[in-house]
Design a protein around this motif. Structure first.
Motif, PDB file in Angstrom:
ATOM      1  N   LYS A   1       0.807  -1.232   0.000  1.00 34.99           N
ATOM      2  CA  LYS A   1       0.000   0.000   0.000  1.00 34.99           C
ATOM      3  C   LYS A   1       0.838   1.280   0.000  1.00 34.99           C
ATOM      4  N   GLY A   2       2.149   1.153   0.156  1.00 38.03           N
ATOM      5  CA  GLY A   2       2.996   2.342   0.184  1.00 38.03           C
ATOM      6  C   GLY A   2       2.896   3.137   1.469  1.00 38.03           C
ATOM      7  N   VAL A   3       2.592   2.459   2.578  1.00 36.43           N
ATOM      8  CA  VAL A   3       2.437   3.121   3.882  1.00 36.43           C
ATOM      9  C   VAL A   3       3.733   2.985   4.683  1.00 36.43           C
ATOM     10  N   PRO A   4       4.301   4.074   5.190  1.00 33.93           N
ATOM     11  CA  PRO A   4       5.524   3.986   5.992  1.00 33.93           C
ATOM     12  C   PRO A   4       5.267   3.317   7.351  1.00 33.93           C
ATOM     13  N   ILE A   5       6.288   2.636   7.847  1.00 31.65           N
ATOM     14  CA  ILE A   5       6.270   2.075   9.200  1.00 31.65           C
ATOM     15  C   ILE A   5       7.361   2.768  10.011  1.00 31.65           C
ATOM     16  N   HIS A   6       6.988   3.341  11.154  1.00 34.39           N
ATOM     17  CA  HIS A   6       7.952   3.946  12.077  1.00 34.39           C
ATOM     18  C   HIS A   6       8.371   2.882  13.095  1.00 34.39           C
ATOM     19  N   ILE A   7       9.667   2.687  13.243  1.00 35.95           N
ATOM     20  CA  ILE A   7      10.182   1.641  14.133  1.00 35.95           C
ATOM     21  C   ILE A   7      11.120   2.253  15.168  1.00 35.95           C
ATOM     22  N   HIS A   8      10.858   1.975  16.441  1.00 36.11           N
ATOM     23  CA  HIS A   8      11.764   2.406  17.503  1.00 36.11           C
ATOM     24  C   HIS A   8      13.107   1.711  17.331  1.00 36.11           C
ATOM     25  N   THR A   9      14.183   2.501  17.353  1.00 37.80           N
ATOM     26  CA  THR A   9      15.529   1.938  17.345  1.00 37.80           C
ATOM     27  C   THR A   9      16.342   2.644  18.421  1.00 37.80           C
ATOM     28  N   GLY A  10      17.496   2.083  18.738  1.00 32.85           N
ATOM     29  CA  GLY A  10      18.313   2.666  19.796  1.00 32.85           C
ATOM     30  C   GLY A  10      17.703   2.438  21.163  1.00 32.85           C
ATOM     31  N   THR A  11      18.278   3.048  22.167  1.00 34.62           N
ATOM     32  CA  THR A  11      17.775   2.832  23.524  1.00 34.62           C
ATOM     33  C   THR A  11      16.501   3.613  23.787  1.00 34.62           C
TER      34      THR A  11
END
Length: 421
Positions: free
Chosen positions: A264-274
């Motif tokens: 669908k072309g939808v971005p996913i925001h992913i927690h990274t780092g501490t």
């Protein structure tokens, strides 16, 4: 590497990024020569889109206690084995340590100038409390207006936050939907269909521009796909609270989510780092280093998947920047770094510029608990970005026009382009 060579390396990488991106309206040294006295960028009036923002409540702001104020800047362990002292729920010693972190010291410094009061924590908090009790909405609006925060991307939450005085875009709360579906769906087939249906329903509201995932904190970023029979065997145990089974089903939902969002072309925001929090039950070095995502993102069927790595991958900032450089559809959000790492931000921002294309960098403040974090994030952002880019202009690695355009890109244009705002 000497300072001079380091600057040359940063500038070369930055200019290469701009060339590849083909930034519109970019000036050349011939078109826009550097004039003496023009090298210092003043970003005060530049508009800002805060790409990662949390809600806060008036109740949480109505406290005259300095420790309650400073505790909103702290993500670490709050129980040091000693008796709690005051509404922060932490001991007197821990409250003192938090008050002496860089972000709190910088916030006291900035707010004392803004309020026109003495530069100590007690006086600043007392003046903040007075302003909030007199007119909380007016006080909040003043902070956002002064920082020129014209829009935010709000992490989950529903309804209209009463105190946020700016345009709001939203992230679909993946974890909330996951938990609801796991609770209500009695078999794995129904769970998978219902999960994606609920994600799709949220995205039908145009305020929702991306999906938020905590796959790193929940299961680790080294995403591995199991056989369907393994997921079937784990499903009922996951519903009953078995931790390892729960992780397997969460990862299955993440895999389903990536395929849906890729299509669908939808971005996913992913927690990274501490993200400032070392309290995860998982080994931190195995879970939140953004490089761990690389094997999964190399899958041919996911080449068009849009991923935004939140929090700059801190402390693995170079790793996060490397992911943004190597994967065409991976972008980098610098929330939490601004303002939490304020005293060392120039070095961190240099690291980002060294590797990541400037067209793939978003600003975010990671605001929560009170509006001061949003204000401080944007204020620190403008100072750091302005100073670093001005230094590159002074050294003639960038023209003034290029630096000016880069600042606009990071502060708001990249987000406008990426989400078609």
């Amino acid at each position: 590497m000497s300072t001079s060579n380091r600057r040359k390396f940063i500038a070369t990488a930055s200019l290469a990024s701009l060339s590849v991106a083909g930034v519109k309206g970019m000036s050349t040294s011939t078109d826009n020569p550097i004039h003496k006295g023009e090298e210092m960028l003043d970003l005060t009036d530049f508009p800002v889109i805060d790409h990662h923002h949390h809600e806060y409540s008036l109740d949480a702001m109505k406290s005259p206690d300095p420790a309650r104020f400073t505790s909103m800047f702290y993500h670490g362990e709050r129980n040091d084995g000693y008796k709690a002292d005051g509404p922060s729920g932490m001991s007197k010693a821990l409250n003192t340590h938090i008050a002496n972190t860089g972000v709190v010291l910088a916030t006291v410094s900035e707010l004392s100038r803004l309020f026109g009061c003495a530069d100590n924590l007690e006086t600043v908090v007392a003046e903040r409390y007075r302003r909030i009790m007199a007119d909380a909405a007016g006080y909040t609006k003043m902070l956002y207006s002064k920082a020129k925060i014209e829009a935010i991307v709000l992490d989950d939450r529903e309804g209209t936050p009463p105190l946020i005085p700016t345009k709001i875009y939203r992230l679909v709360p993946n974890d909330k939907i996951f938990k609801e579906c796991l609770k209500t769906c009695d078999n794995i087939e129904t769970f998978r269909k219902t999960f994606i249906t609920k994600i799709e329903e949220k995205l039908s509201d145009k305020e929702y521009i991306a999906v938020k995932s905590h796959v790193g904190e929940q299961t680790g970023l080294d995403v591995e796909e199991l056989s369907f029979s393994a997921y079937q065997a784990a499903y009922q145990s996951a519903r009953l609270g078995d931790v390892e089974a729960w992780k397997k089903i969460y990862r299955l939902s993440f895999i389903d989510l990536t395929h849906y969002c890729c299509e669908k072309g939808v971005p996913i925001h992913i927690h990274t780092g501490t993200t400032g929090d070392m309290r995860s039950v998982l080994p931190i070095n195995q879970t939140l280093d953004p490089l761990l995502l690389a094997p999964y993102l190399k899958r041919p069927e996911l080449r068009r998947l849009k991923i935004v790595l939140l929090h700059g991958g801190h402390p693995w900032v170079q790793h996060a920047a490397l992911m943004a450089y190597n994967f065409p559809n991976v972008y980098l959000d610098l929330s939490w770094m601004f303002p939490w790492n304020v005293l060392g931000l120039k070095n961190l921002f240099h690291d980002v510029l060294t590797i990541a294309p400037v067209s793939k960098i978003f600003y975010g403040g990671g605001c929560h608990s009170g509006p001061e974090t949003a204000y401080m994030g944007a204020t620190v952002l403008k100072k750091v970005v302005g100073d670093v880019l001005s230094e590159l202009v002074k050294d003639q690695f960038l023209t003034f026009g290029q630096a000016n355009e880069i600042a606009h890109m990071i502060l708001h244009k990249n987000a406008e382009t990426y989400y078609n705002l």
